[in-house]
Design a protein around this motif. Structure first.
Motif, PDB file in Angstrom:
ATOM      1  N   LEU A 194       0.732  -1.173  -0.201  1.00  0.00           N
ATOM      2  CA  LEU A 194       0.053  -0.011  -0.123  1.00  0.00           C
ATOM      3  C   LEU A 194       1.043   1.247  -0.047  1.00  0.00           C
ATOM      4  O   LEU A 194       1.152   2.046   1.107  1.00  0.00           O
ATOM      5  CB  LEU A 194      -0.848   0.019   1.241  1.00  0.00           C
ATOM      6  CG  LEU A 194      -2.238   0.836   1.244  1.00  0.00           C
ATOM      7  CD1 LEU A 194      -3.005   0.505   0.086  1.00  0.00           C
ATOM      8  CD2 LEU A 194      -2.874   0.826   2.636  1.00  0.00           C
ATOM      9  N   ASN A 195       1.505   1.591  -1.129  1.00  0.00           N
ATOM     10  CA  ASN A 195       2.482   2.581  -1.154  1.00  0.00           C
ATOM     11  C   ASN A 195       2.544   3.109  -2.670  1.00  0.00           C
ATOM     12  O   ASN A 195       2.080   2.470  -3.677  1.00  0.00           O
ATOM     13  CB  ASN A 195       3.733   2.330  -0.530  1.00  0.00           C
ATOM     14  CG  ASN A 195       4.603   1.338  -1.287  1.00  0.00           C
ATOM     15  OD1 ASN A 195       4.867   1.252  -2.644  1.00  0.00           O
ATOM     16  ND2 ASN A 195       4.838   0.227  -0.783  1.00  0.00           N
ATOM     17  N   LYS A 196       3.127   4.468  -2.926  1.00  0.00           N
ATOM     18  CA  LYS A 196       2.855   5.019  -3.916  1.00  0.00           C
ATOM     19  C   LYS A 196       3.824   4.280  -5.070  1.00  0.00           C
ATOM     20  O   LYS A 196       3.433   4.605  -6.366  1.00  0.00           O
ATOM     21  CB  LYS A 196       3.220   6.533  -3.977  1.00  0.00           C
ATOM     22  CG  LYS A 196       2.230   7.256  -3.147  1.00  0.00           C
ATOM     23  CD  LYS A 196       3.002   8.814  -2.868  1.00  0.00           C
ATOM     24  CE  LYS A 196       1.728   9.480  -2.212  1.00  0.00           C
ATOM     25  NZ  LYS A 196       2.187  10.957  -1.670  1.00  0.00           N
ATOM     26  N   LYS A 197       4.942   3.549  -4.504  1.00  0.00           N
ATOM     27  CA  LYS A 197       6.034   3.200  -5.451  1.00  0.00           C
ATOM     28  C   LYS A 197       5.384   1.833  -6.003  1.00  0.00           C
ATOM     29  O   LYS A 197       5.951   1.594  -6.850  1.00  0.00           O
ATOM     30  CB  LYS A 197       7.115   2.915  -4.743  1.00  0.00           C
ATOM     31  CG  LYS A 197       7.894   4.277  -4.403  1.00  0.00           C
ATOM     32  CD  LYS A 197       9.299   4.080  -3.739  1.00  0.00           C
ATOM     33  CE  LYS A 197       9.960   5.295  -3.346  1.00  0.00           C
ATOM     34  NZ  LYS A 197      11.188   5.160  -2.755  1.00  0.00           N
ATOM     35  N   SER A 198       4.282   1.387  -5.630  1.00  0.00           N
ATOM     36  CA  SER A 198       3.511   0.327  -6.422  1.00  0.00           C
ATOM     37  C   SER A 198       2.985   0.428  -7.668  1.00  0.00           C
ATOM     38  O   SER A 198       2.872  -0.344  -8.406  1.00  0.00           O
ATOM     39  CB  SER A 198       2.478  -0.501  -5.321  1.00  0.00           C
ATOM     40  OG  SER A 198       3.191  -0.886  -4.119  1.00  0.00           O
ATOM     41  N   LEU A 199       2.474   1.911  -7.733  1.00  0.00           N
ATOM     42  CA  LEU A 199       1.887   2.250  -8.878  1.00  0.00           C
ATOM     43  C   LEU A 199       2.787   2.351 -10.072  1.00  0.00           C
ATOM     44  O   LEU A 199       4.035   2.741 -10.069  1.00  0.00           O
ATOM     45  CB  LEU A 199       1.238   3.644  -8.724  1.00  0.00           C
ATOM     46  CG  LEU A 199       0.244   3.833  -7.559  1.00  0.00           C
ATOM     47  CD1 LEU A 199      -0.047   5.217  -7.599  1.00  0.00           C
ATOM     48  CD2 LEU A 199      -0.861   2.881  -7.743  1.00  0.00           C
ATOM     49  N   ASN A 200       2.185   2.155 -11.187  1.00  0.00           N
ATOM     50  CA  ASN A 200       3.007   2.373 -12.566  1.00  0.00           C
ATOM     51  C   ASN A 200       2.311   2.602 -13.607  1.00  0.00           C
ATOM     52  O   ASN A 200       0.671   2.811 -13.409  1.00  0.00           O
ATOM     53  CB  ASN A 200       3.796   1.016 -12.968  1.00  0.00           C
ATOM     54  CG  ASN A 200       3.035  -0.120 -13.426  1.00  0.00           C
ATOM     55  OD1 ASN A 200       2.152  -0.195 -14.352  1.00  0.00           O
ATOM     56  ND2 ASN A 200       3.160  -1.227 -12.676  1.00  0.00           N
ATOM     57  N   SER A 201       2.602   3.018 -14.887  1.00  0.00           N
ATOM     58  CA  SER A 201       1.761   3.707 -15.913  1.00  0.00           C
ATOM     59  C   SER A 201       1.143   2.708 -16.750  1.00  0.00           C
ATOM     60  O   SER A 201       0.169   3.006 -17.785  1.00  0.00           O
ATOM     61  CB  SER A 201       2.527   4.707 -16.786  1.00  0.00           C
ATOM     62  OG  SER A 201       2.688   5.975 -15.973  1.00  0.00           O
ATOM     63  N   ASP A 202       1.721   1.555 -16.742  1.00  0.00           N
ATOM     64  CA  ASP A 202       1.198   0.570 -17.774  1.00  0.00           C
ATOM     65  C   ASP A 202       0.038  -0.476 -17.142  1.00  0.00           C
ATOM     66  O   ASP A 202      -0.309  -1.400 -18.097  1.00  0.00           O
ATOM     67  CB  ASP A 202       2.381  -0.630 -17.813  1.00  0.00           C
ATOM     68  CG  ASP A 202       3.523   0.224 -18.601  1.00  0.00           C
ATOM     69  OD1 ASP A 202       3.281   0.836 -19.306  1.00  0.00           O
ATOM     70  OD2 ASP A 202       4.723  -0.109 -18.352  1.00  0.00           O
ATOM     71  N   ALA A 244       1.459   5.157   1.281  1.00  0.00           N
ATOM     72  CA  ALA A 244       2.473   5.477   1.811  1.00  0.00           C
ATOM     73  C   ALA A 244       3.944   5.674   0.889  1.00  0.00           C
ATOM     74  O   ALA A 244       3.591   5.387  -0.439  1.00  0.00           O
ATOM     75  CB  ALA A 244       3.057   4.591   3.050  1.00  0.00           C
ATOM     76  N   ASP A 245       4.857   6.304   1.333  1.00  0.00           N
ATOM     77  CA  ASP A 245       6.139   6.322   0.496  1.00  0.00           C
ATOM     78  C   ASP A 245       6.901   5.328   0.554  1.00  0.00           C
ATOM     79  O   ASP A 245       7.849   5.112  -0.494  1.00  0.00           O
ATOM     80  CB  ASP A 245       6.522   7.687   0.766  1.00  0.00           C
ATOM     81  CG  ASP A 245       5.895   9.020   0.406  1.00  0.00           C
ATOM     82  OD1 ASP A 245       4.943   9.022  -0.561  1.00  0.00           O
ATOM     83  OD2 ASP A 245       5.913  10.105   1.445  1.00  0.00           O
ATOM     84  N   GLU A 246       6.887   4.366   1.165  1.00  0.00           N
ATOM     85  CA  GLU A 246       7.941   3.451   1.555  1.00  0.00           C
ATOM     86  C   GLU A 246       7.794   2.378   0.241  1.00  0.00           C
ATOM     87  O   GLU A 246       6.712   2.287  -0.314  1.00  0.00           O
ATOM     88  CB  GLU A 246       7.608   2.450   2.910  1.00  0.00           C
ATOM     89  CG  GLU A 246       7.839   3.415   4.152  1.00  0.00           C
ATOM     90  CD  GLU A 246       6.522   4.060   4.515  1.00  0.00           C
ATOM     91  OE1 GLU A 246       5.591   4.037   3.834  1.00  0.00           O
ATOM     92  OE2 GLU A 246       6.894   4.841   5.487  1.00  0.00           O
ATOM     93  N   ASP A 247       8.767   1.703  -0.069  1.00  0.00           N
ATOM     94  CA  ASP A 247       9.208   0.667  -1.117  1.00  0.00           C
ATOM     95  C   ASP A 247       8.825  -0.594  -0.416  1.00  0.00           C
ATOM     96  O   ASP A 247       8.950  -0.757   0.730  1.00  0.00           O
ATOM     97  CB  ASP A 247      10.363   1.104  -1.682  1.00  0.00           C
ATOM     98  CG  ASP A 247      10.533   0.283  -2.969  1.00  0.00           C
ATOM     99  OD1 ASP A 247       9.218  -0.159  -3.617  1.00  0.00           O
ATOM    100  OD2 ASP A 247      11.498   0.175  -3.782  1.00  0.00           O
TER     101      ASP A 247
END
Length: 365
Positions: A185-193, A256-259
């Motif tokens: 549950l963090n922003k780094k899980s998102l991608n554009s594809d 969250a921002d964590e990876d």
């Protein structure tokens, strides 16, 4: 395709399978299979049947949840079908291992899969599937494959929306063959594809990446609508697009921002290898026979062979193989995987005389 793959640290890697394939196990297996209530209707007609392992017991999985799996559980999946107008029933039986499934559940699922094959008079092709690395055959059974954190007790249906654990789901895949899996549950899980579904209980967002395919968007919308229906109007769906959503949107407030931690890149490349399981010397031996250039002609009738294609493991059961060789095929494949950096590979047990397209493709590649 071989290459770098993300592999989590699986708790089941060192699972004890000493009993699996032993003389004692074989002696009790048929009697146990005949007495297993879960197998009463197993394989009686074409279709899919799924069971979950609960405290060493085989329990029926609700049909409305077929295709949905929890990473804390292990499951058995039986596909019964016919070919070419024949009335003869054919079977594929899989056991699926969640990344956080316990050793007890993993071992029970493996044992019960062989037991089910015995119940079906040894007519099934057996498969081992690991979460995130499922075979194409396994994925083909479901419109989409949904994997969630936790165990079945955590539930994803009939939960009060205000008490629902917020989850982020990624929808991805090629064409209509899609997977839906829970991601950190963090922003780094998102991608554009891809498309992502943020399920916050009372509100469910569909986040469309700029390059997401029409299939991903359509399946996500269907999944979102199913959630709305299951919660009887207590959940509202909303679609947002990456190119038009701002950082101030409520959607981002849940992330969250964590990876992600605990995931390593593993190179699954290498050369194809062929091994044999043979007891001609008086004791069962597992030895490497050949590297590269392996064809079906290398698979004889007198022994059991293990073909490591780097992407999948195939156990070939020769029709004249000894009982000891036959019953230890899955065990040797499991142990072989555990000694590599690829313990997650799908394993398929194929008996001579039974055509299996994936093996033919792997041999010819």
């Amino acid at each position: 395709m071989a290459g770098l793959r993300k592999m989590k640290k699986y708790n089941w890697k060192d699972s004890n399978m000493a009993l699996f394939g032993s003389d004692l196990e074989r002696q009790v297996k048929k009697a146990s299979a005949l007495g297993e209530p879960a197998w009463k209707e197993a394989g009686t007609k074409p279709g899919l049947q799924i069971w979950r392992i609960v405290k060493f017991q085989v329990t029926e999985w609700p049909k409305e949840d077929y295709g949905k799996f929890f990473n804390g559980d292990s499951y058995i999946i039986l596909n019964t079908y016919t070919e070419g107008g024949s009335a003869d029933l054919k079977y594929d039986v899989h056991f699926w291992i969640g990344s956080e499934s316990s050793q007890d559940e993993y071992g029970t699922a493996a044992y019960k899969t062989v037991e089910l094959d015995t119940f079906l008079d040894d007519k099934a092709v057996q498969h081992r599937e690991v979460q995130g690395f499922e075979s194409e055959l396994f994925r083909s059974y479901f419109k989409s494959l949904v994997t969630m954190e936790g165990g079945a007790e955590t539930g994803f249906r009939h939960v009060e929306p205000t008490k629902y654990k917020t989850r982020l789901l990624q929808v991805f895949g090629k064409g209509a063959n899609l997977t839906i899996r829970e991601v950190p549950l963090n922003k780094k899980s998102l991608n554009s594809d891809d498309v992502f579904i943020l399920d916050a209980g009372t509100t469910v967002w569909q986040f469309n990446g700029n390059n997401a395919s029409p299939f991903e968007k359509a399946r996500s919308m269907e999944f979102l609508q199913n959630i709305e229906g299951e919660r009887a109007g207590h959940a509202k769906g909303e679609v947002v697009d990456e190119h038009s959503i701002s950082e101030a949107h409520q959607f981002y407030s849940y992330l969250a921002d964590e990876d992600e931690e605990g995931a390593d890149e593993v190179d699954i490349g290498g050369e194809k290898k062929l091994f044999s399981v043979c007891d001609a010397s008086g004791k069962t031996e597992f030895k490497e026979l050949k590297t590269g250039g392996i064809t079906k002609e290398d698979l004889g009738s007198d022994d059991v062979f293990l073909f490591d294609s780097c992407e999948q493991i195939f156990v070939w059961i020769g029709k004249n193989a000894s009982p000891a060789e036959k019953r230890n095929g899955m065990t040797y494949a499991h142990n072989h995987c555990m000694k590599t950096n690829r313990p997650f590979l799908p394993i398929h047990v194929v008996k001579e005389g039974r055509n299996y397209a994936s093996l033919d493709i792997a041999l010819s590649a």
